[in-house]
Design a protein around this motif. Structure first.
Motif, PDB file in Angstrom:
ATOM      1  N   ARG A 128      38.450  76.986  64.340  1.00  0.00           N
ATOM      2  CA  ARG A 128      39.017  75.693  64.760  1.00  0.00           C
ATOM      3  C   ARG A 128      39.570  74.975  63.533  1.00  0.00           C
ATOM      4  NH1 ARG A 128      36.261  71.896  66.338  1.00  0.00           N
ATOM      5  NH2 ARG A 128      37.705  71.041  67.888  1.00  0.00           N
ATOM      6  N   ILE A 129      40.778  74.497  63.637  1.00  0.00           N
ATOM      7  CA  ILE A 129      41.429  73.831  62.514  1.00  0.00           C
ATOM      8  C   ILE A 129      40.669  72.584  62.051  1.00  0.00           C
ATOM      9  CG2 ILE A 129      43.506  72.531  61.843  1.00  0.00           C
ATOM     10  CD1 ILE A 129      45.151  74.682  63.291  1.00  0.00           C
ATOM     11  N   PRO A 130      40.201  71.698  62.966  1.00  0.00           N
ATOM     12  CA  PRO A 130      39.443  70.523  62.498  1.00  0.00           C
ATOM     13  C   PRO A 130      38.183  70.918  61.710  1.00  0.00           C
ATOM     14  CG  PRO A 130      40.154  70.209  64.764  1.00  0.00           C
ATOM     15  CD  PRO A 130      40.441  71.640  64.427  1.00  0.00           C
ATOM     16  N   THR A 131      37.535  71.999  62.126  1.00  0.00           N
ATOM     17  CA  THR A 131      36.336  72.462  61.417  1.00  0.00           C
ATOM     18  C   THR A 131      36.692  72.947  60.023  1.00  0.00           C
ATOM     19  OG1 THR A 131      35.314  73.141  63.505  1.00  0.00           O
ATOM     20  CG2 THR A 131      34.395  74.084  61.480  1.00  0.00           C
ATOM     21  N   LEU A 165      49.336  72.666  64.738  1.00  0.00           N
ATOM     22  CA  LEU A 165      48.502  71.684  64.047  1.00  0.00           C
ATOM     23  C   LEU A 165      48.112  70.608  65.054  1.00  0.00           C
ATOM     24  CD1 LEU A 165      49.824  70.631  60.495  1.00  0.00           C
ATOM     25  CD2 LEU A 165      47.591  71.588  61.086  1.00  0.00           C
ATOM     26  N   PRO A 166      46.818  70.265  65.135  1.00  0.00           N
ATOM     27  CA  PRO A 166      46.420  69.201  66.063  1.00  0.00           C
ATOM     28  C   PRO A 166      47.206  67.917  65.796  1.00  0.00           C
ATOM     29  CG  PRO A 166      44.487  70.332  65.217  1.00  0.00           C
ATOM     30  CD  PRO A 166      45.665  70.856  64.441  1.00  0.00           C
ATOM     31  N   GLU A 167      47.578  67.233  66.859  1.00  0.00           N
ATOM     32  CA  GLU A 167      48.370  66.017  66.729  1.00  0.00           C
ATOM     33  C   GLU A 167      47.634  64.972  65.911  1.00  0.00           C
ATOM     34  OE1 GLU A 167      50.806  63.046  69.729  1.00  0.00           O
ATOM     35  OE2 GLU A 167      49.985  64.929  70.495  1.00  0.00           O
ATOM     36  N   ASP A 168      48.330  64.329  65.038  1.00  0.00           N
ATOM     37  CA  ASP A 168      47.811  63.236  64.191  1.00  0.00           C
ATOM     38  C   ASP A 168      46.765  63.668  63.168  1.00  0.00           C
ATOM     39  OD1 ASP A 168      49.440  61.538  65.678  1.00  0.00           O
ATOM     40  OD2 ASP A 168      47.846  61.047  67.097  1.00  0.00           O
ATOM     41  N   ILE A 169      46.531  64.967  63.012  1.00  0.00           N
ATOM     42  CA  ILE A 169      45.482  65.397  62.086  1.00  0.00           C
ATOM     43  C   ILE A 169      45.810  65.014  60.644  1.00  0.00           C
ATOM     44  CG2 ILE A 169      46.387  67.732  61.611  1.00  0.00           C
ATOM     45  CD1 ILE A 169      43.444  68.697  61.776  1.00  0.00           C
ATOM     46  N   MET A 170      47.102  64.984  60.303  1.00  0.00           N
ATOM     47  CA  MET A 170      47.506  64.657  58.939  1.00  0.00           C
ATOM     48  C   MET A 170      47.210  63.195  58.584  1.00  0.00           C
ATOM     49  SD  MET A 170      48.626  67.484  57.657  1.00  0.00           S
ATOM     50  CE  MET A 170      49.411  66.886  56.162  1.00  0.00           C
ATOM     51  N   GLY A 184      51.816  70.935  52.515  1.00  0.00           N
ATOM     52  CA  GLY A 184      52.489  72.237  52.527  1.00  0.00           C
ATOM     53  C   GLY A 184      52.282  72.967  53.836  1.00  0.00           C
ATOM     54  N   ILE A 185      51.092  72.830  54.407  1.00  0.00           N
ATOM     55  CA  ILE A 185      50.797  73.464  55.702  1.00  0.00           C
ATOM     56  C   ILE A 185      51.588  72.778  56.811  1.00  0.00           C
ATOM     57  CG2 ILE A 185      48.978  74.077  57.348  1.00  0.00           C
ATOM     58  CD1 ILE A 185      48.842  75.420  54.472  1.00  0.00           C
ATOM     59  N   ASP A 186      51.674  71.455  56.729  1.00  0.00           N
ATOM     60  CA  ASP A 186      52.442  70.685  57.707  1.00  0.00           C
ATOM     61  C   ASP A 186      53.905  71.115  57.691  1.00  0.00           C
ATOM     62  OD1 ASP A 186      52.699  68.662  59.681  1.00  0.00           O
ATOM     63  OD2 ASP A 186      53.437  67.260  58.175  1.00  0.00           O
ATOM     64  N   SER A 187      54.418  71.417  56.502  1.00  0.00           N
ATOM     65  CA  SER A 187      55.809  71.866  56.383  1.00  0.00           C
ATOM     66  C   SER A 187      56.009  73.233  57.037  1.00  0.00           C
ATOM     67  CB  SER A 187      56.213  71.933  54.903  1.00  0.00           C
ATOM     68  OG  SER A 187      56.190  70.650  54.322  1.00  0.00           O
ATOM     69  N   ILE A 188      55.004  74.112  56.922  1.00  0.00           N
ATOM     70  CA  ILE A 188      55.072  75.409  57.616  1.00  0.00           C
ATOM     71  C   ILE A 188      55.110  75.172  59.121  1.00  0.00           C
ATOM     72  CG2 ILE A 188      53.896  77.592  58.120  1.00  0.00           C
ATOM     73  CD1 ILE A 188      52.622  77.454  55.345  1.00  0.00           C
TER      74      ILE A 188
END
Length: 207
Positions: A128-131, A165-170, A184-188
């Motif tokens: 899980r990405i949040p984890t 990417l989960p919404e608003d996680i950034m 950098g991940i957000d850009s991918i």
């Protein structure tokens, strides 16, 4: 090594000349930070386009890898070439531009780690990405920077593999090295949402 793989490796997925062209565009932009909160879309666009161009080159490598046209070793080699070009030290331009390039290069550390993690299949596809993000931030807080980068790389590998990417996680990431790597991940993630024409592009297409 097959003839096809040899031919692919002879192409330039990204070149120092291409990088230098972007640096020249950055110089010409005359970018400066302002005290205003107004976005500098016109001046800052060059940095966004520059970043997209590099991520696109990495995605082209991954596309060849996914089609089994190149080996794991060759894919690592090609990503490493792009990494060496884009993370090289830049001569002083201006304080503001230097800061922007330095920030972008820091974010690319997360980007390249993600591509390497994906190519090496060194991640859990069910994670899980949040984890993972929580683990990265906890590691950063305890100065375990290598573990932080590993967790960010795993997030990126999931994104390259098709996860969203989960919404608003950034928005919830506190400022720090993990936040910069996650840029950098957000850009991918943004590149993956766009056109997938890179999957069929020739390696040496120039902009």
């Amino acid at each position: 090594m097959s003839d096809t793989e040899t031919e692919i490796l002879s192409h330039d997925f990204y070149t120092r000349e291409r990088w230098n062209n972007w640096i020249n565009q950055v110089k010409e932009s005359g970018f400066e930070f302002t005290e205003s909160d107004e976005p500098q879309d016109k001046d800052s666009a060059v940095f966004i386009n520059m970043e997209d161009d590099i991520i696109l080159a990495c995605l082209k490598v991954v596309a060849k890898f996914e089609k089994k046209l190149i080996s794991t070793e060759s894919a690592f080699h090609l990503i490493s070439q792009i990494k060496d070009i884009t993370l090289a030290e830049i001569e002083h331009i201006s304080d503001d531009i230097d800061m922007m390039i330095s920030s972008m290069q820091t974010s690319f550390i997360g980007t390249f780690a993600a591509f390497e993690c994906y190519i090496g299949q060194d991640y859990n596809k069910k994670a899980r990405i949040p984890t993972l993000l929580k683990q990265a931030l906890e590691a950063e807080a305890s100065d375990s920077i290598e573990i932080s980068l590993d967790k960010v790389a795993e997030i990126g590998a999931l994104i390259i593999n098709g996860r969203k990417l989960p919404e608003d996680i950034m928005e919830d990431i506190p400022y720090g090295i993990v936040a910069e790597w996650m840029d950098g991940i957000d850009s991918i993630a943004a590149a993956k949402v766009g056109s997938d024409s890179y999957k069929n592009d020739e390696a040496d297409d120039e902009s």
